[in-house]
Design a protein around this motif. Structure first.
Motif, PDB file in Angstrom:
ATOM      1  N   PHE A  58      -1.614  -1.507   5.431  1.00 26.98           N
ATOM      2  CA  PHE A  58      -0.242  -1.503   4.926  1.00 26.98           C
ATOM      3  C   PHE A  58       0.695  -2.069   5.984  1.00 26.98           C
ATOM      4  O   PHE A  58       0.545  -1.797   7.172  1.00 26.98           O
ATOM      5  CB  PHE A  58       0.217  -0.075   4.588  1.00 26.98           C
ATOM      6  N   LEU A  59       1.659  -2.838   5.531  1.00 26.79           N
ATOM      7  CA  LEU A  59       2.725  -3.327   6.401  1.00 26.79           C
ATOM      8  C   LEU A  59       4.038  -3.158   5.655  1.00 26.79           C
ATOM      9  O   LEU A  59       4.147  -3.554   4.487  1.00 26.79           O
ATOM     10  CB  LEU A  59       2.533  -4.809   6.739  1.00 26.79           C
ATOM     11  N   THR A  60       5.018  -2.569   6.300  1.00 25.67           N
ATOM     12  CA  THR A  60       6.343  -2.475   5.686  1.00 25.67           C
ATOM     13  C   THR A  60       7.384  -2.949   6.687  1.00 25.67           C
ATOM     14  O   THR A  60       7.393  -2.518   7.839  1.00 25.67           O
ATOM     15  CB  THR A  60       6.670  -1.038   5.230  1.00 25.67           C
ATOM     16  N   GLN A  91       6.590  -1.007  10.222  1.00 23.93           N
ATOM     17  CA  GLN A  91       5.547  -0.008  10.430  1.00 23.93           C
ATOM     18  C   GLN A  91       4.239  -0.432   9.779  1.00 23.93           C
ATOM     19  O   GLN A  91       4.232  -1.055   8.723  1.00 23.93           O
ATOM     20  CB  GLN A  91       5.981   1.363   9.905  1.00 23.93           C
ATOM     21  N   GLY A  92       3.149  -0.095  10.444  1.00 24.90           N
ATOM     22  CA  GLY A  92       1.819  -0.339   9.898  1.00 24.90           C
ATOM     23  C   GLY A  92       1.302   0.937   9.275  1.00 24.90           C
ATOM     24  O   GLY A  92       0.242   1.450   9.648  1.00 24.90           O
ATOM     25  N   PHE A  93       2.051   1.440   8.325  1.00 24.81           N
ATOM     26  CA  PHE A  93       1.807   2.768   7.768  1.00 24.81           C
ATOM     27  C   PHE A  93       2.293   2.755   6.324  1.00 24.81           C
ATOM     28  O   PHE A  93       3.271   2.083   6.007  1.00 24.81           O
ATOM     29  CB  PHE A  93       2.594   3.803   8.587  1.00 24.81           C
ATOM     30  N   PRO A  94       1.625   3.477   5.437  1.00 23.71           N
ATOM     31  CA  PRO A  94       2.055   3.454   4.032  1.00 23.71           C
ATOM     32  C   PRO A  94       3.401   4.122   3.817  1.00 23.71           C
ATOM     33  O   PRO A  94       3.734   5.107   4.463  1.00 23.71           O
ATOM     34  CB  PRO A  94       0.939   4.216   3.303  1.00 23.71           C
ATOM     35  N   SER A  95       4.144   3.552   2.911  1.00 21.17           N
ATOM     36  CA  SER A  95       5.436   4.101   2.530  1.00 21.17           C
ATOM     37  C   SER A  95       5.339   4.527   1.066  1.00 21.17           C
ATOM     38  O   SER A  95       4.347   5.126   0.666  1.00 21.17           O
ATOM     39  CB  SER A  95       6.518   3.044   2.761  1.00 21.17           C
ATOM     40  N   TYR A 138       3.586  -4.726   2.039  1.00 20.87           N
ATOM     41  CA  TYR A 138       2.384  -5.547   1.942  1.00 20.87           C
ATOM     42  C   TYR A 138       1.146  -4.658   1.865  1.00 20.87           C
ATOM     43  O   TYR A 138       1.075  -3.617   2.522  1.00 20.87           O
ATOM     44  CB  TYR A 138       2.244  -6.449   3.171  1.00 20.87           C
ATOM     45  N   LEU A 139       0.170  -5.111   1.096  1.00 18.44           N
ATOM     46  CA  LEU A 139      -1.153  -4.495   1.064  1.00 18.44           C
ATOM     47  C   LEU A 139      -2.144  -5.478   1.676  1.00 18.44           C
ATOM     48  O   LEU A 139      -2.103  -6.674   1.377  1.00 18.44           O
ATOM     49  CB  LEU A 139      -1.569  -4.171  -0.373  1.00 18.44           C
ATOM     50  N   TRP A 140      -3.042  -4.966   2.521  1.00 21.28           N
ATOM     51  CA  TRP A 140      -3.998  -5.826   3.225  1.00 21.28           C
ATOM     52  C   TRP A 140      -5.400  -5.276   2.986  1.00 21.28           C
ATOM     53  O   TRP A 140      -5.881  -4.416   3.720  1.00 21.28           O
ATOM     54  CB  TRP A 140      -3.661  -5.829   4.714  1.00 21.28           C
TER      55      TRP A 140
END
Length: 357
Positions: A90-92, A113-117, A352-354
């Motif tokens: 995840f990228l926000t 943040q590289g964390f889910p929102s 973003y979803l990766w």
């Protein structure tokens, strides 16, 4: 902003419609404890292209071969978790809406943040806006050709992967009672996965389990919503469950280390028209004479805690660990969203979803 949609929305907006919108949004879910905007933002193509370009610049840094080396010091030693994944899932990126020297609306990066929102809630929110305010069916919150169905499929692929839904769980300290619990419940509805509080997970050897209907079920993957900063020094809570910092036979989506790697710590490495000048405090040899145009931020905090907005030289001198702070040039938000009574300042979050592979 797209004027025809903005004008139509404003002309037809009523408090009654907004109340009905909130009612529909919360139907069947726990109460939403945060304020929900009265309106979506209608993004014109020029701004959309800038948002995409800004994101691509940031992602190109994250994809660099030396990115992990650059950000190794971002992870506090006491919160390092083994078996880190090759990339975040995840990228926000949060952008303030500003104006450039030509008077054009432009995004400026505020947080990342590289964390889910709110990856589940946002689909529900967009759909409810569309329904309750009768928005044009051509309007969409999705990029890259996705629609609601294909987005949820991608979301499912990222979180569940090759596992069965019952082998995957969304986890937080006290998940059902978190402020963003509605996102958890929307996600569970879409993906059919469990929502577990930390204490509902037990450890045997290096394996994790939860119980359902008297049966012990092995967890193979955790959709992690636990933020270590919320725990602080209260690591006693791990005694009744498990310590994420141990060697465990479980997959992390996304791995906790990415919360630190992709954060305020990353911003000094970005040089872009969409990123305000940002420097590690310990690298500054001469203090800027216009400190009123800067903000001082601690690296290891979240939700805006510890930020100094009106910076003085005394503030800088008083900091004992300058390597853990950044000095960032302020950005000027512009009231570019036209409300019926005045302009409104806003931020846009790009999510973003990766997937793996």
């Amino acid at each position: 902003m797209i004027q025809k949609y903005r004008k139509a929305f404003n002309d037809n907006f009523t408090e009654e419609k907004y109340s009905q919108f909130l009612k529909e949004l919360g139907e069947g879910f726990p109460e939403i404890p945060f304020r929900v905007a009265e309106t979506p933002i209608f993004i014109p193509d020029a701004l959309k292209k800038k948002l995409i370009a800004a994101g691509e610049e940031i992602i190109s840094l994250i994809k660099q071969a030396n990115f992990k080396e650059l950000t190794q010091k971002a992870i506090p030693q006491e919160w390092h978790v083994p078996n880190e994944t090759a990339h975040p899932h995840f990228l926000t990126f949060d952008y303030g809406l500003c104006k450039d020297e030509n008077g054009e609306v432009t995004p400026m990066l505020i947080e990342m943040q590289g964390f889910p929102s709110l990856y589940g809630f946002q689909t529900h929110l967009a759909k409810t806006y569309q329904k309750e305010f009768d928005l044009d069916e051509n309007l969409s919150p999705y990029f890259n050709g996705l629609d609601e169905t294909s987005y949820i499929e991608l979301f499912k692929k990222v979180i569940i992967g090759a596992h069965q839904p019952h082998e995957v769980a969304l986890m937080d300290i006290d998940a059902p009672n978190q402020k963003t619990a509605i996102d958890f419940f929307v996600t569970a509805k879409h993906l059919d996965i469990k929502i577990l509080a930390l204490e509902e997970i037990s450890k045997e050897g290096n394996q994790l389990f939860y119980e359902e209907d008297g049966q012990k079920i092995k967890l193979k993957r955790i959709y992690n919503r636990l933020i270590f900063d919320e725990i602080g020094e209260n690591t006693e809570i791990f005694r009744n469950s498990f310590d994420p910092r141990e060697e465990l036979d479980v997959e992390w989506i996304t791995h906790p280390n990415w919360f630190y790697r992709i954060s305020k710590y990353t911003m000094p490495f970005l040089k872009s028209e969409f990123v305000p000048e940002t420097r590690f405090l310990n690298t500054i040899e001469t203090t800027p004479t216009d400190l009123e145009n800067y903000v001082l931020k601690p690296l290891f905090s979240f939700a805006g805690m510890g930020v100094i907005i009106d910076v003085t030289e005394a503030d800088i001198t008083a900091i004992k660990d300058p390597e853990n702070w950044i000095l960032q040039r302020k950005v000027t938000y512009e009231p570019v969203v036209e409300a019926p009574d005045a302009g409104v300042k806003a931020e846009i979050r790009m999510m973003y979803l990766w997937p793996e592979g």
